[in-house]
Write an enzyme that holds these catalytic residues in place. Structure first.
Site, mmCIF file in Angstrom:
data_model
loop_
_atom_site.group_PDB
_atom_site.id
_atom_site.type_symbol
_atom_site.label_atom_id
_atom_site.label_comp_id
_atom_site.label_asym_id
_atom_site.label_seq_id
_atom_site.Cartn_x
_atom_site.Cartn_y
_atom_site.Cartn_z
ATOM 1 N N HIS A 127 0.763 -1.150 0.061
ATOM 2 C CA HIS A 127 -0.148 0.197 -0.031
ATOM 3 C C HIS A 127 0.783 1.185 0.171
ATOM 4 C CE1 HIS A 127 0.360 -0.120 4.441
ATOM 5 N NE2 HIS A 127 0.331 1.227 4.456
ATOM 6 N N ASP A 157 -0.133 -7.543 1.315
ATOM 7 C CA ASP A 157 0.350 -6.315 1.635
ATOM 8 C C ASP A 157 1.896 -5.906 1.449
ATOM 9 O OD1 ASP A 157 0.180 -3.379 1.868
ATOM 10 O OD2 ASP A 157 0.105 -3.531 3.934
ATOM 11 N N SER A 235 4.888 2.892 7.848
ATOM 12 C CA SER A 235 4.486 1.705 7.007
ATOM 13 C C SER A 235 5.525 1.150 6.245
ATOM 14 C CB SER A 235 3.170 1.940 6.284
ATOM 15 O OG SER A 235 2.066 2.138 7.046
#
Length: 399
Positions: A127, A157, A235
């Site tokens: 993402h 992911d 992230s």
């Protein structure tokens, strides 16, 4: 004579009373370290504690390393020094169409990643880079390089980038083993929250085996829950153990404000090690196919609702709903008898209760593997062997 006896007794009693009163004085009891009843309670006093006694007590001294650090500080510093050069800052640009106009708008994003080899491959979240038209990776030295997406697995992911940088500027992170993790273990999150490069936060593993919905209705299993602070920009960055080894990828936070709320989640490294080789070889994850496209979840297993024509499930002899045709005068009506379909109870002896359990177990297999389905058909429990296939070619990626 009698008068003398009475007088002598009186004198003896008086002397005894005076002696008793003196003995019962509180100071006498206190001198002997005894209790004295006072005001319906009890007052206790031990032997007086002198300064000399205090001086003779052993002293508890703080423990410091040779350079003045506490052991905890020494571990924090060692982890940071071992891994910080492996962490990269990822910035992206993407083009989005305006909602109410024909103009194209450019958006920017940021995240973190870890160098995994000397060839310039970088591990991050999908993402972070999904939909990006331009990706830039900044190394610990401050130098930036353009990067391209080598492979991506949206379901888990995970994505792999490739940049062209000198080998002497690439410091691969060391992989650990997420099977050895325990709740309460100390962990370290490294990343670039709000663009602040190579920021270290610490915490513990709050729990293991969490489930996290990442992509559509699919769920990543065995997620690591941590309390180390992670924020936007973290992230894709590494989660490390006390030895500086990679044990996960920081991927999400549970929050209502968009910032750290004390609950973070990381993808376990053992899932990464299964996915990355396929991303490097094929650019995607080649998953096995069972040939069942839809099921109904019931309290007694998974009822097959639809199968792929000619797929593995149909070739194995599994049955879906039965179509019942009936003629009513000049018309022919059709109805679906779902009760005629096979109901899956277990795979290789492992009880299955949800579609995600079923898909999760199958995806741990490889195309060509045989699984044994325990099903209920016409009230009878039977086992059916099924050979997994794939619709994706396994050819090597082309340059």
């Amino acid at each position: 004579m009698m008068t003398r006896v009475i007088f002598a007794s009186f004198i003896s009693a008086l002397a005894a009373s005076v002696l008793t009163a003196w003995w019962l004085q509180p100071s006498t009891f206190e001198a002997h370290g005894l209790a004295v009843a006072q005001d319906r309670g009890a007052r206790f006093k031990s032997t007086p504690y002198s300064e000399e006694d205090e001086a003779n007590q052993p002293k508890v001294k703080p423990i410091y390393m040779a350079d003045g650090l506490t052991p905890e500080e020494a571990v924090n510093i060692a982890v940071y020094q071992a891994a910080n050069r492996s962490v990269v800052n990822i910035t992206t640009k993407a083009v989005q169409s305006g909602r109410f106009s024909l103009l194209e708008l450019q958006s920017e994003g940021s995240g973190s990643g870890s160098i995994i080899d000397k060839a310039g491959h970088v591990l991050t979240n999908n993402h972070v880079v999904e939909g990006a038209t331009q990706i830039s990776v900044t190394l610990y030295s401050g130098e930036s390089f353009d990067a391209t997406i080598v492979g991506a697995d949206p379901v888990n992911d995970i994505a792999i980038l490739k940049l062209e940088a000198p080998e002497d500027q690439l410091y691969p992170v060391e992989f650990g083993d997420s099977r050895k993790l325990r709740a309460g273990m100390r962990v370290f999150a490294l990343g670039n929250p709000f663009g602040l490069e190579r920021t270290l936060t610490t915490g513990i593993i709050s729990n293991l085996n969490r489930s996290l919905q990442i992509h559509g209705n699919r769920t990543i299993r065995s997620i690591i829950q941590i309390d180390a602070a992670i924020n936007p920009g973290n992230s894709g960055g590494p989660l490390l153990d006390a030895h500086g080894k990679l044990i996960g990828i920081n991927t999400a936070i549970a929050t209502t404000s968009g910032q750290s709320a004390g609950v973070g989640f990381a993808i376990p490294v053992n899932l990464v090690t299964r996915v990355v080789p396929q991303l490097l070889a094929y650019g995607k994850v080649v998953r096995p196919e069972v040939g069942i496209t839809k099921v109904f979840e019931t309290e007694k297993g998974l009822l097959i609702a639809q199968m792929k024509p000619g797929g593995p499930a149909e070739r194995a002899g599994l049955r879906g709903p039965k179509v019942v045709r009936a003629r009513r005068g000049p018309f022919i009506s059709e109805s679906v008898d779902r009760a005629a379909a096979d109901r899956i109870m277990a795979v290789d002896g492992r009880k299955i209760s949800t579609a995600d359990d079923f898909l999760g177990y199958v995806e741990d297999k490889k195309p060509g593997d045989v699984v044994r389905l325990t099903i209920v058909r016409d009230g009878q429990e039977i086992e059916v062997p099924l050979t997994l296939t794939t619709t994706d070619p396994l050819g090597e990626r082309t340059p």
